[in-house]
Motif scaffolding. Sequence first.
Motif, PDB file in Angstrom:
ATOM      1  N   TYR A  45       0.821  -1.197   0.000  1.00 38.45           N
ATOM      2  CA  TYR A  45       0.000   0.000   0.000  1.00 38.45           C
ATOM      3  C   TYR A  45       0.861   1.256   0.000  1.00 38.45           C
ATOM      4  N   ASP A  90      -2.649 -14.058  -3.072  1.00 39.68           N
ATOM      5  CA  ASP A  90      -2.891 -12.688  -2.640  1.00 39.68           C
ATOM      6  C   ASP A  90      -3.716 -11.925  -3.674  1.00 39.68           C
ATOM      7  N   LYS A 106      -7.295 -10.065  -3.037  1.00 40.83           N
ATOM      8  CA  LYS A 106      -7.567  -8.659  -3.344  1.00 40.83           C
ATOM      9  C   LYS A 106      -8.816  -8.523  -4.213  1.00 40.83           C
ATOM     10  N   GLU A 131     -11.680  -8.933  -1.966  1.00 37.73           N
ATOM     11  CA  GLU A 131     -11.789  -7.835  -1.001  1.00 37.73           C
ATOM     12  C   GLU A 131     -12.324  -6.558  -1.643  1.00 37.73           C
ATOM     13  N   PHE A 152      -1.441  -2.216  -6.767  1.00 35.60           N
ATOM     14  CA  PHE A 152      -1.122  -3.626  -6.572  1.00 35.60           C
ATOM     15  C   PHE A 152      -0.303  -4.207  -7.727  1.00 35.60           C
TER      16      PHE A 152
END
Length: 557
Positions: free
Chosen positions: A223, A332, A336, A339, A372
């Motif tokens: 981030y 991951d 994401k 999410e 990302f």
Amino acid sequence: MRSKVRFLLVQSILGSSTKLDCLPVFAWLNSRTIVGMKTFNTAGTCRPNEHYMVDITERLEIIRKMVAKGDYFCINRGRQYGKTTTLEAVSNQLSDEYCIFQISFEGISDSTFADEEKLYSVFVWLLVQRFKWVSLKGLDEGVGNEIKSFYDAHKERCSEMELSDFISTICYRNTKPLVLLIDEVDLAGNFTSFLKFLGLLRGMYLKRNVVPAFQSVILAGVYDIKNLKLKIRTGEQHQYNSPWNIAVPFDVDMSLSAEGIAGMLAEYKADHNLMFDEAFVARMIRDYTSGYPFLVSRICQIIDAEQWTWDKDGVLKAVNKILTEGSTLFDDIAKKLDEFPELERTIRGILFNGYRYSFNYYDKATNLALMFNFVKQQDGTFAVASRMFEIWFYEYFISQDKNSADFIQGMTDKSQFIHDGILDIPLLMERFVVHMNQTYKMDHDNEFIENDARKVFLTYLRPVINGIGSYHIEEQTRDHDRMDVVIDYLGRQYVVELKIWRGNAYNERGEEQLCRYLEYFDLQQGYLLSFCFNKTKNSGLLPPVELKGRTLIEAIV
């Protein structure tokens, strides 16, 4: 295995009764290279004396200049993008000029982050641990003792004022300027206490002409600092207010170039006495990975471990293996997408509909996709960041449609299309046309099929090549009207242009473009699958067309 070899080697030197369970000894072991043990690494930090690495000297020189100017900045890149490796290299390179405190909040409990004053005392503890187990060049002995004494007096709690005064004191008294590197800031980004800590550093930065402060502070994480609040706040108006707005942009390209990859492969080739064209292999790896460090190293690691050939076939097999094995990187990415639903919609729009999104700082979905490293900016719009990411995204989205009529029909028809390891693309297109005519209403009254016709074909194709082949889209041709699909299957490539029928003139331009791609891939035969929504159309497989020495076979749906 490598740690065990080091253990046995040192025991043979120091004696079997020697205890090797203390951290300083293992730090010593990890700093040494055992001859012949250099490998490709995808687990943890890469070190030049242990692992084959791309030379990042140019990147480090840019960072050195930023530190010399006193910049505070954040290295935010996707998972496994070389951030920690870069921090360690920075620490090693700058240790002659500065005293470097490199720390990480990984492993710190949530209860610590829940208490601001407890977090401050843990920060000091991390400084103590750094020079306790690592010999810090440039740390004056008296300053080291002062840090220990301060921690002993503030083990339980440390106020913001006390911490600020402590930092100023050690920065003033140490001979060399102090530089702070903090890794894995994402782990702390869920807590307001960490944002207050960043605010403390910001305040010290603004007053550093009067009160001593760190020469430079470098944070590393996925981030960006301005987006840390995405993790802890739900109000849109608060999500882009940075607690650290003194940070300068870090626009350094951290992807690995084809030239850099070739240099790494040249070293490997010399060490293993092999013969192959490292420049060609490097370009191909770069084409598939766009220089994403983990993917580059993993491809090389697999080819080395499997003893596959260092050529086109070896690279393609390694790519397919990565896409079918589990990895924390792709785990991951899936997390994401789950999410952030708006992020998934954006990626789907790029892939299946050819949408060309422009960057907007306040558009959450595109901002996240860029942060990302799922996408990259290209000609003012976004494209998926790498060919391997694109293949994985297609696999992921299509796997959600395994119960669809398109996937099931492709599975049913699969056995018809493969003869002696060769895909019969004309028959595949012909059978697909039949499936479309039986399943969908192909006219302009059906908005779904015009928007998703290409997704339907890719879903139909997926079970046909599943586990053996893959496909990707040539990004230069992806738009709302057309895209070129390149299928890799058992060492052979097939180019299929998918397009919405817009008349004969547009069709002829598509044929010209396809011929150029066939020339690029050194193929004699190419395929066109046209989706026509005219009610008077003639669907089916058309006679072959000869153009510029190539054979084009077209089917109309």
